[in-house]
Design a protein around this motif. Structure first.
Motif, PDB file in Angstrom:
ATOM      1  N   PHE A  49      -7.458  -4.145   1.019  1.00 20.65           N
ATOM      2  CA  PHE A  49      -6.561  -3.744  -0.050  1.00 20.65           C
ATOM      3  C   PHE A  49      -7.109  -4.046  -1.435  1.00 20.65           C
ATOM      4  CE2 PHE A  49      -4.193  -4.952   3.730  1.00 20.65           C
ATOM      5  CZ  PHE A  49      -3.608  -3.733   4.025  1.00 20.65           C
ATOM      6  N   LEU A  58       0.829  -1.201   0.000  1.00 18.76           N
ATOM      7  CA  LEU A  58       0.000   0.000   0.000  1.00 18.76           C
ATOM      8  C   LEU A  58       0.866   1.254   0.000  1.00 18.76           C
ATOM      9  CD1 LEU A  58      -3.065   0.595   2.267  1.00 18.76           C
ATOM     10  CD2 LEU A  58      -1.248   2.283   2.194  1.00 18.76           C
ATOM     11  N   TRP A  70      -4.758  -3.634  -4.777  1.00 15.59           N
ATOM     12  CA  TRP A  70      -3.773  -4.090  -3.816  1.00 15.59           C
ATOM     13  C   TRP A  70      -3.904  -5.592  -3.591  1.00 15.59           C
ATOM     14  CZ3 TRP A  70      -6.008   0.473  -0.901  1.00 15.59           C
ATOM     15  CH2 TRP A  70      -5.337   1.653  -1.287  1.00 15.59           C
TER      16      TRP A  70
END
Length: 452
Positions: A434, A16, A452
């Protein structure tokens, strides 16, 4: 072999951060502080620094003169030691306003010395009163390359009269800010002290590439609804903010006006701040967030003696979104509520808002929090038709005075959090923290960037 949750979290969070480097780029940008080729002193325009003589005309004439150097490398307006009383005035592009040590620009407490202007289009009306508002003390509209700096010079808003008028209901228009830039680019504000703002201290709106660093902002504890910085597309770093209400507040418009104007607050990096807000939050999002707030990185905060540490605020009728927010390395002390996300906070500008315009709050990551003297660890109250989702907490350790979490209409993931959060914040898999997807409304680039 199954990978441990902590390691999965660490790898995901590292990913991230890597993918969020664009948020950090604005703090890494090198703002040049090379001397301007032309410089004049405010004394050359008849200003008197005794704290009594009104110098508005001197500042206006100086800026008008320096405007002629915009295509010649720009110019500097030097303010020497003294107390320089003034009403509101406008800046120009390619300008440095430099306050020497011992120099104080004093805002006039006489409302007749402040211009009256229309509301910002994303708000539709004055925040405090319908209709127009007082222009800020220092203004920039559609400017490029402006520096406000000094050797720790001071802006003093002399806000006590404004605070009294607000509380007594005798204001004619919404209160002014100290500094406001509108639709401007490449702005640096640094090495200054801001005292006693009537309302907001620093307000860059519809701007890009704004850098605020090494500032001290202070108002008395009982100053009503005085905010430190209300930014968009900005780096804020290495500063101390002690104000009556929210220290840093990210907003983007009010109900249908913000939705229609469609200007989000995005690409924000906030780091290395010491914050105090006895009646508000250290960092807040909303409640006026109808244009959207996204892609915000906040790190290395100290928040003390405050009502709330981190606050997310919205309500039915706002529309918009708060998403893709990463907050890490926060030290809290003597804070009533460490983290609050409230879907039922805020008024409306008028009765024309769409009650079915529901805000989205999602993909919020908070990590590495410590706290002592905390009242309530967290309070998350989403909206039934639009619950808060993907609220992700890790490595959060708070010493609280009560049973610690209140939750409704919220879901998320938690790892290594004490006291133990409510079940709703442990109901989603780590992958929910994510994953991009449909929240981006078909924005292919955003979906790809945040896969992500």
């Amino acid at each position: 072999m199954k990978m441990p949750v902590a390691l999965v979290w660490l790898l995901a969070f590292t990913n991230l951060l890597i993918r969020g480097e664009s948020n950090n780029a604005i703090c890494k940008k090198n703002f040049k502080l090379e001397p301007r080729p032309h410089s004049v002193s405010i004394l050359e325009f008849g200003a008197v620094g005794d704290g009594k003589a009104l110098n508005t005309l001197a500042f206006q004439n100086a800026i008008f003169y320096l405007k002629s150097f915009a295509d010649k490398g720009g110019a500097q307006l030097y303010v020497p030691p003294g107390k320089w009383l003034t009403g509101s005035f406008n800046l120009t592009s390619h300008l440095t306003l430099f306050l020497e040590k011992g120099a104080t620009i004093l805002a006039s407490p006489d409302p007749s010395h402040w211009d009256i202007v229309t509301p910002l289009p994303s708000y539709g009306r004055g925040i405090e009163l319908p209709g127009k508002r007082y222009r800020s003390l220092i203004n920039g509209d559609n400017l490029l390359d402006v520096v406000i700096t000094g050797d720790n010079g001071t802006f003093d808003g002399q806000g006590a009269a404004w605070w009294e008028w607000l509380e007594s209901g005798s204001l004619n228009y919404s209160r002014p800010h100290l500094i406001e830039f509108v639709s401007s680019k490449n702005i640096l504000i640094s090495n200054l002290t801001f005292l006693n703002a009537p309302s907001v201290n620093i307000h860059p709106v519809y701007c890009s590439q704004v850098h605020i660093k090494k500032v001290l902002i202070e108002t008395p504890v009982d100053s009503p609804y005085v905010l430190g910085i209300v930014p968009d597309n900005v780096c804020i770093e290495d500063s101390t903010i002690n104000v009556g209400h929210d220290a840093v507040s990210l907003k983007s418009g009010w109900d249908q006006y913000g939705i229609n104007y469609g200007r989000p607050t995005t690409t924000v990096h906030i780091r290395n701040l010491i914050l105090k807000s006895p009646t508000g939050a250290g960092i807040s999002f909303g409640s006026e967030m109808s244009g959207g707030v996204s892609d915000v990185t906040v790190e290395r905060l100290t928040i003390h003696s405050s009502l709330e540490g981190i606050a997310f605020r919205t309500t039915r009728g706002r529309g918009g979104y708060i998403r893709n927010i990463t907050i890490s390395d926060v030290d809290l002390s003597d804070v009533d509520i460490a983290i609050i996300a409230d879907g039922h906070t805020g008024s409306h500008p008028d009765d024309k808002y769409d009650r079915n315009a529901l805000p989205v709050v999602t993909h919020i990551v908070m990590r590495n929090f410590t706290g002592e003297g905390i009242g309530l660890a967290g309070k998350f109250t989403g909206i039934g038709e639009s619950p808060f989702t993907s609220i992700c907490l890790a490595d959060i350790h708070l010493q609280t005075r009560s049973d610690s979490w209140i939750c409704s209409y919220v879901s998320g993931f938690s790892d290594d959090v004490s006291p133990e959060p409510c079940q709703e914040l442990m109901s989603s898999p780590l992958s929910s923290c994510f994953a991009g997807g449909s929240i981006y409304g078909g924005d292919t680039a955003a979906e790809s960037y945040y896969s992500w």
